[in-house]
Design a protein around this motif. Structure first.
Motif, PDB file in Angstrom:
ATOM      1  N   VAL A 284       0.836  -1.207   0.000  1.00  0.00           N
ATOM      2  CA  VAL A 284       0.000   0.000   0.000  1.00  0.00           C
ATOM      3  C   VAL A 284       0.866   1.250   0.000  1.00  0.00           C
ATOM      4  O   VAL A 284       0.398   2.348  -0.331  1.00  0.00           O
ATOM      5  CB  VAL A 284      -0.964   0.009   1.209  1.00  0.00           C
ATOM      6  N   GLN A 285       2.121   1.108   0.334  1.00  0.00           N
ATOM      7  CA  GLN A 285       3.062   2.233   0.338  1.00  0.00           C
ATOM      8  C   GLN A 285       3.316   2.774  -1.067  1.00  0.00           C
ATOM      9  O   GLN A 285       3.944   3.811  -1.237  1.00  0.00           O
ATOM     10  CB  GLN A 285       4.373   1.781   0.986  1.00  0.00           C
ATOM     11  N   ARG A 286       2.773   2.109  -2.060  1.00  0.00           N
ATOM     12  CA  ARG A 286       2.969   2.564  -3.440  1.00  0.00           C
ATOM     13  C   ARG A 286       2.208   3.856  -3.742  1.00  0.00           C
ATOM     14  O   ARG A 286       2.263   4.353  -4.879  1.00  0.00           O
ATOM     15  CB  ARG A 286       2.587   1.468  -4.428  1.00  0.00           C
ATOM     16  N   VAL A 287       1.497   4.411  -2.760  1.00  0.00           N
ATOM     17  CA  VAL A 287       0.927   5.756  -2.950  1.00  0.00           C
ATOM     18  C   VAL A 287       2.016   6.746  -3.338  1.00  0.00           C
ATOM     19  O   VAL A 287       1.724   7.814  -3.886  1.00  0.00           O
ATOM     20  CB  VAL A 287       0.213   6.273  -1.679  1.00  0.00           C
ATOM     21  N   HIS A 288       3.274   6.394  -3.079  1.00  0.00           N
ATOM     22  CA  HIS A 288       4.383   7.303  -3.379  1.00  0.00           C
ATOM     23  C   HIS A 288       4.886   7.174  -4.825  1.00  0.00           C
ATOM     24  O   HIS A 288       5.738   7.954  -5.226  1.00  0.00           O
ATOM     25  CB  HIS A 288       5.522   7.073  -2.394  1.00  0.00           C
ATOM     26  N   TRP A 289       4.367   6.179  -5.564  1.00  0.00           N
ATOM     27  CA  TRP A 289       4.797   6.061  -6.963  1.00  0.00           C
ATOM     28  C   TRP A 289       3.700   5.548  -7.914  1.00  0.00           C
ATOM     29  O   TRP A 289       3.864   5.602  -9.127  1.00  0.00           O
ATOM     30  CB  TRP A 289       6.040   5.174  -7.092  1.00  0.00           C
ATOM     31  N   ASP A 290       2.578   5.103  -7.395  1.00  0.00           N
ATOM     32  CA  ASP A 290       1.504   4.565  -8.225  1.00  0.00           C
ATOM     33  C   ASP A 290       0.352   5.576  -8.270  1.00  0.00           C
ATOM     34  O   ASP A 290      -0.344   5.787  -7.276  1.00  0.00           O
ATOM     35  CB  ASP A 290       1.035   3.237  -7.630  1.00  0.00           C
ATOM     36  N   GLU A 291       0.161   6.201  -9.419  1.00  0.00           N
ATOM     37  CA  GLU A 291      -0.818   7.293  -9.523  1.00  0.00           C
ATOM     38  C   GLU A 291      -2.245   6.818  -9.247  1.00  0.00           C
ATOM     39  O   GLU A 291      -2.996   7.483  -8.529  1.00  0.00           O
ATOM     40  CB  GLU A 291      -0.740   7.936 -10.908  1.00  0.00           C
ATOM     41  N   GLU A 292      -2.620   5.688  -9.778  1.00  0.00           N
ATOM     42  CA  GLU A 292      -3.982   5.186  -9.564  1.00  0.00           C
ATOM     43  C   GLU A 292      -4.253   4.921  -8.090  1.00  0.00           C
ATOM     44  O   GLU A 292      -5.309   5.257  -7.553  1.00  0.00           O
ATOM     45  CB  GLU A 292      -4.195   3.912 -10.381  1.00  0.00           C
ATOM     46  N   TRP A 293      -3.281   4.310  -7.423  1.00  0.00           N
ATOM     47  CA  TRP A 293      -3.462   3.984  -6.010  1.00  0.00           C
ATOM     48  C   TRP A 293      -3.470   5.261  -5.169  1.00  0.00           C
ATOM     49  O   TRP A 293      -4.248   5.382  -4.214  1.00  0.00           O
ATOM     50  CB  TRP A 293      -2.370   3.029  -5.547  1.00  0.00           C
ATOM     51  N   ARG A 295      -4.575   8.171  -6.023  1.00  0.00           N
ATOM     52  CA  ARG A 295      -5.884   8.805  -6.187  1.00  0.00           C
ATOM     53  C   ARG A 295      -6.967   8.057  -5.420  1.00  0.00           C
ATOM     54  O   ARG A 295      -7.953   8.649  -4.972  1.00  0.00           O
ATOM     55  CB  ARG A 295      -6.237   8.885  -7.666  1.00  0.00           C
ATOM     56  N   SER A 296      -6.783   6.764  -5.244  1.00  0.00           N
ATOM     57  CA  SER A 296      -7.802   5.974  -4.557  1.00  0.00           C
ATOM     58  C   SER A 296      -7.934   6.338  -3.089  1.00  0.00           C
ATOM     59  O   SER A 296      -8.951   6.037  -2.463  1.00  0.00           O
ATOM     60  CB  SER A 296      -7.488   4.480  -4.692  1.00  0.00           C
ATOM     61  N   ILE A 297      -6.898   6.978  -2.518  1.00  0.00           N
ATOM     62  CA  ILE A 297      -6.977   7.366  -1.102  1.00  0.00           C
ATOM     63  C   ILE A 297      -7.205   8.871  -0.954  1.00  0.00           C
ATOM     64  O   ILE A 297      -7.107   9.415   0.140  1.00  0.00           O
ATOM     65  CB  ILE A 297      -5.736   6.904  -0.306  1.00  0.00           C
ATOM     66  N   GLY A 298      -7.527   9.554  -2.056  1.00  0.00           N
ATOM     67  CA  GLY A 298      -7.888  10.960  -1.980  1.00  0.00           C
ATOM     68  C   GLY A 298      -6.786  11.928  -2.334  1.00  0.00           C
ATOM     69  O   GLY A 298      -6.992  13.140  -2.266  1.00  0.00           O
ATOM     70  N   ALA A 299      -5.601  11.423  -2.715  1.00  0.00           N
ATOM     71  CA  ALA A 299      -4.523  12.306  -3.163  1.00  0.00           C
ATOM     72  C   ALA A 299      -4.675  12.591  -4.651  1.00  0.00           C
ATOM     73  O   ALA A 299      -5.367  11.870  -5.372  1.00  0.00           O
ATOM     74  CB  ALA A 299      -3.165  11.674  -2.879  1.00  0.00           C
ATOM     75  N   GLN A 300      -4.013  13.640  -5.113  1.00  0.00           N
ATOM     76  CA  GLN A 300      -4.092  14.011  -6.525  1.00  0.00           C
ATOM     77  C   GLN A 300      -3.216  13.120  -7.401  1.00  0.00           C
ATOM     78  O   GLN A 300      -3.579  12.787  -8.526  1.00  0.00           O
ATOM     79  CB  GLN A 300      -3.662  15.463  -6.706  1.00  0.00           C
ATOM     80  N   ARG A 301      -2.073  12.755  -6.876  1.00  0.00           N
ATOM     81  CA  ARG A 301      -1.108  11.935  -7.597  1.00  0.00           C
ATOM     82  C   ARG A 301      -0.069  11.480  -6.570  1.00  0.00           C
ATOM     83  O   ARG A 301      -0.162  11.850  -5.396  1.00  0.00           O
ATOM     84  CB  ARG A 301      -0.465  12.728  -8.740  1.00  0.00           C
ATOM     85  N   PRO A 302       0.907  10.665  -6.924  1.00  0.00           N
ATOM     86  CA  PRO A 302       1.898  10.219  -5.944  1.00  0.00           C
ATOM     87  C   PRO A 302       2.594  11.401  -5.263  1.00  0.00           C
ATOM     88  O   PRO A 302       2.740  12.482  -5.842  1.00  0.00           O
ATOM     89  CB  PRO A 302       2.883   9.406  -6.786  1.00  0.00           C
ATOM     90  N   TYR A 303       3.031  11.173  -4.044  1.00  0.00           N
ATOM     91  CA  TYR A 303       3.619  12.243  -3.242  1.00  0.00           C
ATOM     92  C   TYR A 303       4.823  11.718  -2.467  1.00  0.00           C
ATOM     93  O   TYR A 303       5.076  10.513  -2.428  1.00  0.00           O
ATOM     94  CB  TYR A 303       2.578  12.842  -2.294  1.00  0.00           C
ATOM     95  N   ASP A 304       5.539  12.631  -1.847  1.00  0.00           N
ATOM     96  CA  ASP A 304       6.776  12.262  -1.163  1.00  0.00           C
ATOM     97  C   ASP A 304       6.498  11.624   0.193  1.00  0.00           C
ATOM     98  O   ASP A 304       5.357  11.497   0.633  1.00  0.00           O
ATOM     99  CB  ASP A 304       7.681  13.486  -1.009  1.00  0.00           C
ATOM    100  N   TYR A 305       7.556  11.238   0.867  1.00  0.00           N
ATOM    101  CA  TYR A 305       7.497  10.736   2.233  1.00  0.00           C
ATOM    102  C   TYR A 305       7.691  11.896   3.219  1.00  0.00           C
ATOM    103  O   TYR A 305       8.369  12.874   2.898  1.00  0.00           O
ATOM    104  CB  TYR A 305       8.599   9.710   2.485  1.00  0.00           C
ATOM    105  N   GLY A 306       7.141  11.732   4.436  1.00  0.00           N
ATOM    106  CA  GLY A 306       7.411  12.722   5.470  1.00  0.00           C
ATOM    107  C   GLY A 306       8.896  12.821   5.771  1.00  0.00           C
ATOM    108  O   GLY A 306       9.435  13.905   6.015  1.00  0.00           O
TER     109      GLY A 306
END
Length: 418
Positions: A284-293, A295-306
């Motif tokens: 699930v950590q692929r929110v940082h590189w997978d655009e579809e995933w 967006r599925s959690i409400g982000a616009q596109r992949p994003y960085d780490y804290g």
């Protein structure tokens, strides 16, 4: 055998929150080995490289010989790559009571405060003990409903001398993935696009940046209102995310890896994996590189780490303070996502000089639209003409619950390791 998911999987319920509370003040070690068991000149250099830091103090093993440190030291946030377990996992009764609590909900790093006491040098081995120190319920604008903020304290000790090298508290927002997607707090944000002229200007700004190095930044010469930086990070690319993992690894609480390692890890932690667009299991950590995933959690596109922005702020401060300075404290709050494509300007302002050698700095990161994504503050120790080498902060005792857990495992809280 793969563990089955409970009915509360992916949901924040009162019962799940209470079960999660059973972990309060119970020390435990990271479930997987750290990226680095022992600090080494190469891994220190790789870490600095991962955030674009070319400071020779962290990249050239011989540069530090003539500095106050008498050799190479690691960047402050290098400690994130280390942390051996000395106390074992959560006790069986706590694991049983908290099993599955808040599993399957999304986790956002919302902020961090770190106090640094000693530099890590090649050859050091560091123990890390974690404990949940607070749990707060709130309504989340991003999550679109109930959310939970968990506060985890990490104590880092030199395994040989037993000194505490750093203490970190990080807080995380837990939200239901479906609620986050429906809430769509961010609305629609148009991705940036840069023309040739803009990219040339950004490149010129980046190439003008450099660490202060051996030239002391005397406390007496610093004035309130002085600007720290700026540094320019980006436009952020997926290659930058890859480089982040090269420097930091994938260890810690998740400890995921590729191929056979991934198959084994999924047996242990099924909630950390979902099926991707190809039907294959992926983290699930692929929110940082997978655009579809993402967006599925409400982000616009992949994003960085804290941790990325922690590293950027530390880079800003170590560049500014010079070889003789010491970053004593760093605190930051993550206000917005820093998306792939965003250009981040990292800067600070001197806001206080409370005593000789001590400077407090307000920190900020803004994107190309002048939206502030990160706020923070830092305490930096600078040389004075009366004391050219600032004294390092006093290393504190470990928390009592941590010391007790160490004694139960035959590890002294302080003094030499047997």
């Amino acid at each position: 055998m793969t563990t089955t998911k409970s009915e509360s999987f992916g949901r924040i319920t009162d019962e799940a929150i209470e079960r999660f509370r059973s972990k309060l003040d119970v020390p435990y070690g990271r479930p997987k080995p750290p990226h680095n068991l022992e600090a080494h000149a190469d891994t220190i250099r790789h870490f600095a490289w991962a955030c674009g830091d070319d400071n020779p103090l962290y990249n050239d093993p011989s540069y530090g010989d003539s500095a106050r440190w008498g050799g190479m030291i690691a960047p402050p946030l290098y400690l994130l790559t280390m942390g051996e377990d000395e106390v074992g996992p959560l006790p069986a009764d706590v694991r049983a009571r908290s099993k599955g609590a808040l599993a399957g909900v999304h986790l956002f790093n919302s902020g961090t405060e770190i106090q640094f006491y000693r530099p890590i040098r090649p050859g050091d081995r560091i123990a890390e003990t974690v404990r949940l120190v607070d749990l707060q319920e709130k309504e989340s604008r991003f999550g679109g409903g109930k959310s939970v903020i968990s506060y985890n304290e990490h104590t880092y000790q030199n395994r040989e001398t037993r000194e505490v090298y750093a203490s970190r508290v990080s807080w995380y927002v837990h939200t239901e993935r479906e609620s986050s997607r429906k809430a769509n707090r961010e609305g629609v944000i148009q991705p940036p696009s840069y023309d040739t002229e803009q990219l040339e200007e950004i490149t010129a700004q980046v190439l003008a940046e450099r660490p202060r190095g051996a030239d002391p930044r005397w406390w007496e010469d610093v004035a309130l209102g002085d600007v720290v930086g700026p540094l320019h990070k980006g436009p952020l690319t997926l290659s930058d995310v890859v480089c982040f993992h090269v420097g930091l690894g994938t260890g810690g609480d998740y400890g995921w890896g590729p191929l056979r390692l991934a198959a084994k890890r999924r047996q242990e932690m099924p909630g950390f994996y979902t099926r991707n667009a190809y039907g294959a299991w992926d983290v699930v950590q692929r929110v940082h590189w997978d655009e579809e995933w993402a967006r599925s959690i409400g982000a616009q596109r992949p994003y960085d780490y804290g941790q990325t922005r922690q590293m950027w702020l530390a880079h800003l401060l170590t560049d500014w303070m010079g070889d003789d300075g010491w970053l004593a404290k760093l605190r930051l709050e993550l206000r917005r996502f820093n998306y792939i494509g965003d250009l981040s300007t990292v800067r600070g302002t001197v806001v206080e000089k409370p005593q000789p050698g001590v400077v407090r700095i307000a920190l900020s990161i803004v994107n190309q639209d002048e939206v502030e994504t990160t706020t923070g503050e830092a305490t930096v120790l600078l040389p004075t003409r009366e004391q050219p080498q600032p004294e390092l902060p006093v290393s504190p005792a470990v928390p009592e619950s941590v010391a007790r857990a160490q004694r139960e495992r035959g590890r002294p809280a302080d003094g030499k390791r047997p």
